[in-house]
Design an enzyme around this catalytic site. Sequence first.
Site, PDB file in Angstrom:
ATOM      1  CG  ASP A 331      -1.893   1.117   1.260  1.00 33.37           C
ATOM      2  OD1 ASP A 331      -2.449   1.414   0.196  1.00 33.37           O
ATOM      3  OD2 ASP A 331      -2.114   1.689   2.332  1.00 33.37           O
ATOM      4  CG  ASP A 643      -2.493   2.013   6.326  1.00 35.67           C
ATOM      5  OD1 ASP A 643      -3.257   1.771   5.365  1.00 35.67           O
ATOM      6  OD2 ASP A 643      -1.900   3.087   6.474  1.00 35.67           O
ATOM      7  CG  ASP A 647      -4.873  -1.858   2.632  1.00 39.03           C
ATOM      8  OD1 ASP A 647      -4.967  -1.712   1.401  1.00 39.03           O
ATOM      9  OD2 ASP A 647      -4.464  -0.968   3.389  1.00 39.03           O
TER      10      ASP A 647
END
Length: 904
Positions: A331, A643, A647
């Site tokens: 990410d 986070d 996700d």
Amino acid sequence: MDTLLSKHWHHLSADEVEGLLESSATKGLDIFELEHRHAHFGPNRLTPQKGKGPLELFILQFHQPLIYILLAAALITFLLQEWVDSGVIFGVVLVNAIVGFIQESKALKAIEALAQSMEGSATVVRAGKKTVVPSSDVVPGDLVLMQSGDKVPADLRLVHSRELQIDESTLTGESVPVQKRTEELAQETVLADRHNMAYSSTLVTHGTGAGLVVATGDSTEIGHINALISSAEILATPLTRKITQFSGVLLWIILVLAGLTILAGWMHGGSLLETFMAAVALAVGAIPEGLPAAMTIMLAIGVSKMARRNAIIRRMPAVETLGSTTVICSDKTGTLTQNQMTVKEVCAGGGCYEFAGTGYAPEGNISLSDSVIDVKAHGVLIECLRAGLLCNESRLIHNENKWGIEGDPTEAALVSAALKAGLTVDSSEQEYPRIDTLPFESEHHYMATLHQTAAEAHGIIYMKGSVESIVSRCQDALDSNGDRTQLDTDLIDQQVEEMAIRGLRVLSFARKIPSAPTSSVGHADVSEGLTFLGLQAMMDPPRQEAISSVNTCQQAGVRVKMITGDHVVTAASIAHQIGLDGTTKDNMDDFAISGHALTELTDQNLVDAAGKIAVFARVTPEQKLRLVEALQAQGHVVAMTGDGVNDAPALKQADIGVAMGMGGTEVAKEAADMVLTDDNFSTIEAAVEEGRAVFDNLVKFITWTLPTNVGEGLVILLAVFLGVALPITPVQILWINMTTAVLLGLMLAFEDKEPGIMTRPPRRPETPVITQELAIRIGVVSLMLVAGAFGLFEWVLSQGQSLEIARTVAMNMFVFGELFYLFNCRSLRYSMFQLGVFSNRWLILGVTVMAGLQILMTYVPTMNLLFGTAPIGLVEWGLILGGGLAIYTVVGTEKWMRRLKHNE
């Protein structure tokens, strides 16, 4: 109502939403309708998923091929009234089951974490009256009021908005709060761009608003993610898959050999008891009983080492998976970047100034044409920065040596930039006290403030906003000397375009001197006649340590891909700065793709794109999950970092999910296999390095332990075929296998990482644990153990010694053969002299304790009684040690010859 809840609410006007929900944007639902909807829709909670109970988890520990054989062996020896053998075998099985149960009891609790994230309260209007209710009490059609600091209780279609900004980073990956408005949008608008919607569990950071509830519980976007998490498969790790395959093959080999043993015993006229005991001995000898426990302990040691390097492992097999990783899908926001907006460049007076430093800390030099400047000599820069400082509603906060913010991250970045230039908030507000404010509104895209100042009798208006909204209202600009000059819109457009290519977010600044005294500022006052001050360009900067860590991973053959919910240009720019493979300024269109483009791809095209493209931007949670699956379809071992709530499904699907411990949501942490306590991508690099070391040591252990199991099985089979007494009994075999696994083999877990561990490519997923080279070595050592143990057993009997003495000699030959071979296995390439003879002190301790136990086994009467052993003489000891030394010499010579062949 059920059919209505599938509508594209963002595509409908507020009036249409009111009608479909049979509610009111001013009064909310009627009281009687509330009861009906509570009964129909139920509480605003996520449906918990039923997991395995403790009893089921424990029973499943016995559901393994090799355990079946051991349980059968325990049952047969029990029926034959061989109480010691039966008890020891069952004890070994029970210990392994308990260890596995404890490990799996730490199962993922992502669904529970999601449910908790929806708890709280909500301010609603019902029958025209405002009231506060539990979030679980909200129903479709409720009118919800929101203000700064509130958590959105359900999915809402906004009907009122005043400067409303919502942080959706945990859901969409967008790095800054989203400005909300109420007008309808195109039907194909992706979730991250639906500015007239507010989604459950997101956080209001600024302004106020109201919305009608359109979805609750499982029907919300977060509920949809809940379903994705539930459906995501928890994959076996590469090692556990290989061990399962190995166990299946070994099971059939053992069954065949046990059958041959029974057949051979029957042909030699042996009794039923002797035949079954021989088959049990072969099965017990061939099964590496110590392998499950030793693997668990070695993985636990790896967990401990990683914890010291800021990586908390939630599932122990993930330690080994890290060493097998071929692709890291990271990410962007908060993982590769700092999740802190920072002004990087200011263009004013015809020049563009570069600002050093990252994050909100007001530290860093200011340069022009690569030379650090004295800011006081650049008045136009000071004026542009002052505009950003005064036309601002946010503040920097300094607590415990850390800089934080109060308000909007973009505005906080402007404050930090002004402080770097020497301006201060207190002195600026005293010199330019604010009289009035024209707040930011989405339809106007600007904000203005009116200030008093000693230099201007009528005061001064400072204004900030989008480039289009500001420049169109300007009649002139300030030049480098601070004088008014002609506005150069072409230069401004060029500067903005160059900044956009680099992924910078650009704000424009202007000022106006009122023609007459005034105490207020309105839209008419700033509609024209402004003086352009400059541009401030900012970004969420990459972590400096992430740049070197990405480079190290790529050198180690681990590909790094960015999967983010942010904009394509921003993501591509960050990828270029970080140095992802294949990313250059000239080919950004080739290595970056948007989520909208992904929806047009077939499954096969997606698999191809996943392998080639480095940056996937503006993707949805479903697309993140599909990308992980596409990479796995290519045979990759995938680590996914993240986070946010968005996700979580991909984190669970990945071979190893990595969550951020400081900035990550509880949902992400619960869905992950590993949590980084410092939110630092460089910790992943350290974890990969540690994972490779753990796998190396596991392979060393397997290479060390298999010759014993093969040798023990062959010794039993040879004795049966020759029609002679068994050289070792089942209980002696279990003693050898369990004690040596713990005291000798386990010490390999403390071997240091070998040189060059992060310069070699990752293991190919299809590569077997035991390569051809190692298989040959295992075969040679197995035959030497068989020859030594069986040869000494027969020699002792030929000397007229008892069967117990002969078995004691054979047993010690196996133990000391393993002991000498252990020093070969400290490295699969190098000799112990190259590593340092005493560099692994735990191994020296284990060898010493094991030798002491064998002396007790040989000479203590109680041990003689339990294990069927007897004291032996010095001659026998000399032959045993000579056999062990021969094994060490042969394997050492073979390693030396291979090093010569490969020029190492």
